[in-house]
Design an enzyme around this catalytic site. Structure first.
Site, mmCIF file in Angstrom:
data_model
loop_
_atom_site.group_PDB
_atom_site.id
_atom_site.type_symbol
_atom_site.label_atom_id
_atom_site.label_comp_id
_atom_site.label_asym_id
_atom_site.label_seq_id
_atom_site.Cartn_x
_atom_site.Cartn_y
_atom_site.Cartn_z
ATOM 1 N N LYS A 79 0.798 -1.225 0.000
ATOM 2 C CA LYS A 79 0.000 0.000 0.000
ATOM 3 C C LYS A 79 0.831 1.277 0.000
ATOM 4 O O LYS A 79 0.314 2.353 -0.292
ATOM 5 C CB LYS A 79 -0.953 -0.016 1.194
ATOM 6 C CG LYS A 79 -1.996 -1.113 1.109
ATOM 7 C CD LYS A 79 -3.024 -0.752 0.071
ATOM 8 C CE LYS A 79 -4.170 -1.719 0.052
ATOM 9 N NZ LYS A 79 -5.349 -1.134 -0.528
HETATM 10 C C1 LIG Z 1 -3.525 -6.876 3.993
HETATM 11 C C2 LIG Z 1 -4.188 -6.506 2.732
HETATM 12 N N1 LIG Z 1 -4.419 -7.461 1.829
HETATM 13 C C3 LIG Z 1 -5.062 -7.192 0.683
HETATM 14 C C4 LIG Z 1 -5.524 -5.920 0.377
HETATM 15 C C5 LIG Z 1 -6.256 -5.696 -0.918
HETATM 16 O O1 LIG Z 1 -5.550 -4.907 -1.824
HETATM 17 P P1 LIG Z 1 -6.333 -3.912 -2.754
HETATM 18 O O2 LIG Z 1 -6.991 -2.914 -1.866
HETATM 19 O O3 LIG Z 1 -5.306 -3.276 -3.625
HETATM 20 O O4 LIG Z 1 -7.344 -4.677 -3.524
HETATM 21 C C6 LIG Z 1 -5.305 -4.908 1.290
HETATM 22 C C7 LIG Z 1 -5.838 -3.560 1.049
HETATM 23 O O5 LIG Z 1 -6.486 -2.939 1.824
HETATM 24 C C8 LIG Z 1 -4.607 -5.186 2.492
HETATM 25 O O6 LIG Z 1 -4.362 -4.240 3.410
#
Ligand SMILES: Cc1ncc(COP(=O)(O)O)c(C=O)c1O
Length: 453
Positions: free
Chosen positions: A44
Site C-alpha cells: 500500500k
Molecule cells: C492486507 C491486505 N491485503 C489485501 C488488500 C487488498 O488490496 P487492494 O486494496 O489493492 O485490492 C489490502 C488492502 O487494503 C490489504 O491491506
C-alpha cells in the site's frame, strides 16, 4: 554514492521469490511478489504515495493540510510515511476488527486514529467510511484519500507493480493471483500485464462474506452474500471503483480458517512471515490448481508483513478459540500451556480423606494423583469420594489409600491429543504428563474437551 533522499524513495522494486516446498504439488512455476519489502511493510505504500502526489498536482491538498483515510492499516502506514516527509497531518479511521498492532503502529508514526464499529453498513454514520467523509467535510484544507474510489490507487500499480512483475518474469508470466479489497492492486497490475499480453489470466481472491465473486459471476450485487468475517484486507460489502471487473477472469473465495492456516504454513515452509490475506491468496491459488499446467508461470502477490498479526493468526490461542487449529497436531505440551506455571497438586496415600476434599476446594479441581514415597500409587476423584461419603460418613477421617482408584495413566509431552483421549477413556478423568527430571503435570478430561471443541 547511493543515497535515498527520503524513506519515500525506497518504495517499490520488491523482490520476486520462488515458492519451493509449499508449492511442490502445484504444476508450473510459482513466484511470490513479496510486498513487505516496502518501507511501510506493505504494497500500500505505492498507492498511498501516488494518491498524495496526484492530490498535490490537482491542488486538492495544500501545505500544512490534513490527509484523511479509512484504512485497514496498511494504507494508513503508507500515508503516514508520505505525510511525515511532506509535512501533512494524518487522520485514519479504522474498523474495530483490525489488529491492535495496526492501530498502535499508525499512532507510532504520528497518525490520529479513530476506531469505528465493524458490524454496521457503510452508510451508517458510525462506519469508518462515514466518519472519514464527515471529518473531511468538517476540517478545512483536508483531503480524503478514499482509496476505494480514488483511481490513483489503480494507477500506482499500473505504473510500478505491473511493470516490475513483467520485467522480473522476463515477460513469461501466465497467471497473476492476488487478494482483492479496494481492487487497486489487481486492476492496476492486470491493466499493465494485459496490455503486454492479453492472454495472461487474472485471478482475484475473495472471502466468504464478500460480494465480489457473486457480482462477477451474475452481475448481481447480492446483500445476502454480506456477513462479517475475520480475514483482513480482502473482500468488501461495496463495489469500489478501483475494482475493474472486466480485467478479472474469476474470483475464488477462501475461508477464514483456510487462509489463516496457509499463512502459518508459508512462514514455516518458506520463511515468509506474511499477513493474513497472503495466506488467503496462496490458498486460493491452491484451490485453483486444476486450472494450471507445467507451463504455467504464476505470480501471487503477498500484500504485507506478519508482524501486524502476531496476536492473531500467529497466536495458537487465537487460532484455537476460532477452531482454526488442526487439533490432531496438538500435543500434551500444548494442553498444559494454560496451567504449566502452577504446581501439580498431589495428596499422600496416608493422609486423611478430608485433606483431599480441602485441596479439591482450594484449587477448584475434582481429582488428585495419590503419592507414596515419591511415586504415583493411585488417584482420587470427587465422584468416588462422594459415593464413599454417602455410604460411610466417617470416611472423611479415613486414609486416602482406602478409597483411591488406579493411578492416572502417564503420557509423554509429545503425545498427540488422540493418545491422551484414548488413555483417559479407559480410566479416570485425567492423565499425567512426564516432563523429564522427575517432573509431571496433569491434563484433565475438561482440558481435552476444551481443546477438541
Ligand atoms: C492486507 C491486505 N491485503 C489485501 C488488500 C487488498 O488490496 P487492494 O486494496 O489493492 O485490492 C489490502 C488492502 O487494503 C490489504 O491491506
Amino acid at each position: 554514492m547511493d543515497i535515498k533522499n527520503s524513506i519515500l524513495d525506497t518504495i517499490g522494486n520488491t523482490p520476486l521469490i520462488r515458492l519451493n516446498k509449499i508449492a511442490e504439488d502445484l504444476p508450473g512455476t510459482m513466484l511470490a511478489k513479496v510486498e513487505y519489502f516496502n518501507p511501510g511493510h506493505s504494497v500500500k505504500d505505492r498507492m498511498a504515495l501516488k494518491m498524495v502526489e496526484d492530490a498535490e498536482a490537482a491542488g486538492l491538498i495544500k501545505p500544512g493540510g490534513t490527509i484523511i483515510e479509512c484504512t485497514s492499516g496498511n494504507t494508513g502506514m503508507g500515508l503516514a510515511l508520505a505525510a511525515i516527509v511532506k509535512g501533512y497531518k494524518l487522520i485514519c479511521t479504522m474498523s474495530d476488527k483490525q489488529s491492535k498492532e495496526k492501530v498502535d503502529i499508525l499512532r507510532a508514526v504520528g497518525a490520529e486514529v479513530h476506531v469505528c464499529p465493524t458490524n454496521v453498513a457503510p452508510e451508517h454514520p458510525e462506519s469508518y467510511y462515514s466518519v472519514a467523509k464527515r471529518l473531511n467535510q468538517e476540517i478545512p484544507n483536508s483531503f480524503w484519500a478514499n482509496q476505494y474510489d480514488n483511481l490513483s490507487n489503480t494507477k500506482a500499480h499500473y505504473e510500478s507493480t505491473g511493470p516490475e512483475i513483467w520485467q522480473q518474469t522476463g515477460g513469461t508470466i501466465t497467471h497473476f493471483v492476488v487478494g482483492v479489497g479496494t481492487g487497486g492492486t489487481i486492476s492496476g497490475v492486470a491493466k499493465y500485464l494485459r496490455e503486454k499480453n492479453p492472454n495472461i489470466k487474472i485471478w482475484g481472491i475473495d472471502t466468504y462474506g464478500s460480494v465480489f465473486k457473486k457480482y462477477k459471476e451474475t452481475g448481481e450485487f447480492d446483500e445476502k452474500e454480506i456477513y462479517s468475517y475475520i480475514t483482513e484486507g480482502i473482500g468488501e460489502d461495496i463495489l469500489p471503483k478501483n475494482v475493474d471487473f472486466s480485467l478479472i477472469d474469476l474470483f475464488e473465495k477462501v475461508t477464514d480458517r483456510d487462509g489463516a492456516i496457509a499463512t502459518r504454513e508459508l512462514a514455516k515452509k518458506e520463511g515468509l512471515f506474511l499477513g493474513y490475506s497472503c495466506g488467503s491468496a496462496f490458498q486460493g491459488l491452491r484451490q485453483l490448481k486444476h486450472l494450471l499446467d507445467e507451463n504455467s508461470v504464476v505470480v501471487v502477490l503477498f500484500h504485507d508483513h506478519g508482524s501486524r498479526y502476531v496476536g492473531k493468526v500467529y497466536n495458537d490461542e487465537w487460532m484455537r478459540e476460532r477452531g482454526f487449529l488442526n487439533e490432531e497436531k496438538q500435543v500434551a505440551r500444548d494442553l498444559l500451556a494454560k496451567h504449566s506455571n502452577l504446581p501439580l497438586a498431589t495428596i499422600g496415600a496416608g493422609e486423611p480423606v478430608h485433606n483431599a476434599i480441602a485441596l479439591f476446594r482450594k484449587y477448584g479441581i475434582s481429582q488428585l494423583p495419590v503419592v507414596l514415597n515419591e511415586k504415583f500409587v493411585g488417584s482420587i476423584d470427587d465422584t468416588h469420594l462422594l459415593e464413599a461419603l454417602i455410604s460411610d460418613p466417617t470416611a472423611r477421617d479415613k486414609r486416602v489409600e482406602d478409597y483411591m482408584q488406579a493411578p492416572f495413566p502417564i503420557v509423554q509431552a509429545s503425545d498427540p491429543i488422540s493418545t491422551i483421549a484414548q488413555k483417559m477413556a479407559k480410566t479416570s478423568g485425567a492423565v499425567l504428563v512426564e516432563l523429564g527430571q522427575g517432573k509431571y503435570h496433569i491434563i484433565t478430561r475438561h482440558d481435552v474437551v476444551a481443546a477438541m471443541s
